[in-house]
Write a protein that holds these residues in place. Sequence first.
Motif, PDB file in Angstrom:
ATOM      1  N   MET A 257       0.348  -1.247   0.070  1.00 26.79           N
ATOM      2  CA  MET A 257       0.086   0.012   0.197  1.00 26.79           C
ATOM      3  C   MET A 257       1.071   1.117   0.408  1.00 26.79           C
ATOM      4  N   THR A 258       0.367   2.403  -0.658  1.00 30.77           N
ATOM      5  CA  THR A 258       1.265   3.598  -0.599  1.00 30.77           C
ATOM      6  C   THR A 258       0.167   4.520   0.568  1.00 30.77           C
TER       7      THR A 258
ATOM      8  N   MET B  36       5.921   5.915  -0.345  1.00 32.38           N
ATOM      9  CA  MET B  36       5.481   6.675  -0.310  1.00 32.38           C
ATOM     10  C   MET B  36       4.937   8.006  -0.568  1.00 32.38           C
ATOM     11  N   ILE B  37       3.852   8.882  -0.201  1.00 25.52           N
ATOM     12  CA  ILE B  37       3.537   9.588  -1.346  1.00 25.52           C
ATOM     13  C   ILE B  37       3.099  10.816  -0.299  1.00 25.52           C
ATOM     14  N   LEU B  38       4.078  12.528  -0.741  1.00 23.95           N
ATOM     15  CA  LEU B  38       4.370  13.299   0.736  1.00 23.95           C
ATOM     16  C   LEU B  38       3.807  14.797  -0.574  1.00 23.95           C
ATOM     17  N   ASP B  39       2.302  14.477   0.194  1.00 26.00           N
ATOM     18  CA  ASP B  39       1.523  15.670  -0.590  1.00 26.00           C
ATOM     19  C   ASP B  39       2.153  17.299   0.025  1.00 26.00           C
ATOM     20  N   GLY B  40       2.328  17.696  -0.839  1.00 24.65           N
ATOM     21  CA  GLY B  40       2.501  19.493  -0.395  1.00 24.65           C
ATOM     22  C   GLY B  40       1.243  20.283  -0.482  1.00 24.65           C
ATOM     23  N   GLY B  41       0.586  19.692  -1.298  1.00 27.00           N
ATOM     24  CA  GLY B  41      -0.430  20.447  -2.324  1.00 27.00           C
ATOM     25  C   GLY B  41      -0.124  21.411  -3.148  1.00 27.00           C
ATOM     26  N   PRO B  42      -0.720  21.878  -4.583  1.00 30.05           N
ATOM     27  CA  PRO B  42      -0.016  22.733  -6.150  1.00 30.05           C
ATOM     28  C   PRO B  42       1.207  22.693  -5.868  1.00 30.05           C
TER      29      PRO B  42
END
Length: 318
Positions: A1-2, A165-171
Amino acid sequence: MTLRVKPTPAHIAQAATRLREGHLVAFPTETVYGLGADATNDTAVAHIFKAKGRPHFNPLIVHVSDAEKANEVSMIDAISQVLIEKFWPGPLTLVLPRRDEAPLSLLVSAGLDSVAVRQPAHAVAHALLREAGRPIAAPSANRSGRLSPTTADHVAESLGEDVSMILDGGPCARGLESTIVQVSDKQAALLRPGALTREEIEAVLGQRLALGPQGSAPTAPGQLASHYAPSHALRLNAHYIDADEALLAFGQPLRGKSCGLLNLSPRGDLWEAAAHLFSHLRTLDQAPCARIAVMPIPHHGLGEAINDRLARAAAPRG
Ligand code: TXA
Ligand code: MG
């Protein structure tokens, strides 16, 4: 799972550990999201190509936390030093002679004796690079040949379970990839127009940038590799609109019936247009239309990079 998170310092530490263990981590930069791997680890770097579905081993950009780290893997001459002082951290990638003793996977340079280095201007990217303590190879976090991702959703949609892993920093603030300049033998050449304009670089160098071997001006249509491509066909420099077309407008939209409409910048601002380019193309690509018609974009400043991406997106598919 990511694992996908809005990163806290604990998440950054976790992501850095995963990178050091050889896993892939997608992270935000000011330009587009990157798909990162430990640049010193052959297997991890090879995994990038598999995850992207890239048919060939293209050279990758090595992301560093500061200029000192760049100096450990590449040779920085007087011209590069000036560019680094002026534009780092920021959307400028330098292709420099690679140090023989550089602790980098050879795959990163795809066999060339040069290496592309960049210090991104994004707090999450910077924290990750510091924490990882080693250079991170990262192409844009999209399937090969498709549009670059400017949000964490784009990354999740286009890359599968290969990403740990995905680091979500917005657009992403810039929305266009970095400008790539090769410096060798006291010469600076533009390899790819991007988020830093040619004019800004030339003003600092006090000279014109030469056009590099992979320069933006194709001499034959066949040299224009299809890239950054949406599924729909693109019709560029549109001065009229057909009812079965989606319109990607710039400034005052064309009059007429269309099957979809998004505006890169109603006030005709190239910065705003660059930031919206890939996400608007993605959205219009979902519309049930015959093709996407794109209004003319002026060619100065950021327009050079925007028109480069549009031309590649419109090129015949190989
Ligand atoms: O903004 C960006 O530059 C983003 C973010 C994630 O940093 N990265 C990015 O990487 O756009 P990518 O892999 O999609 O494009 C990197 C390009 C390659 O296609 C290649 O043409 C060029 O950089 N490149 C890398 N190393 C090179 C080298 N040693 N010599 C010439 N070109 C090189
Ligand atoms: Mg790319």
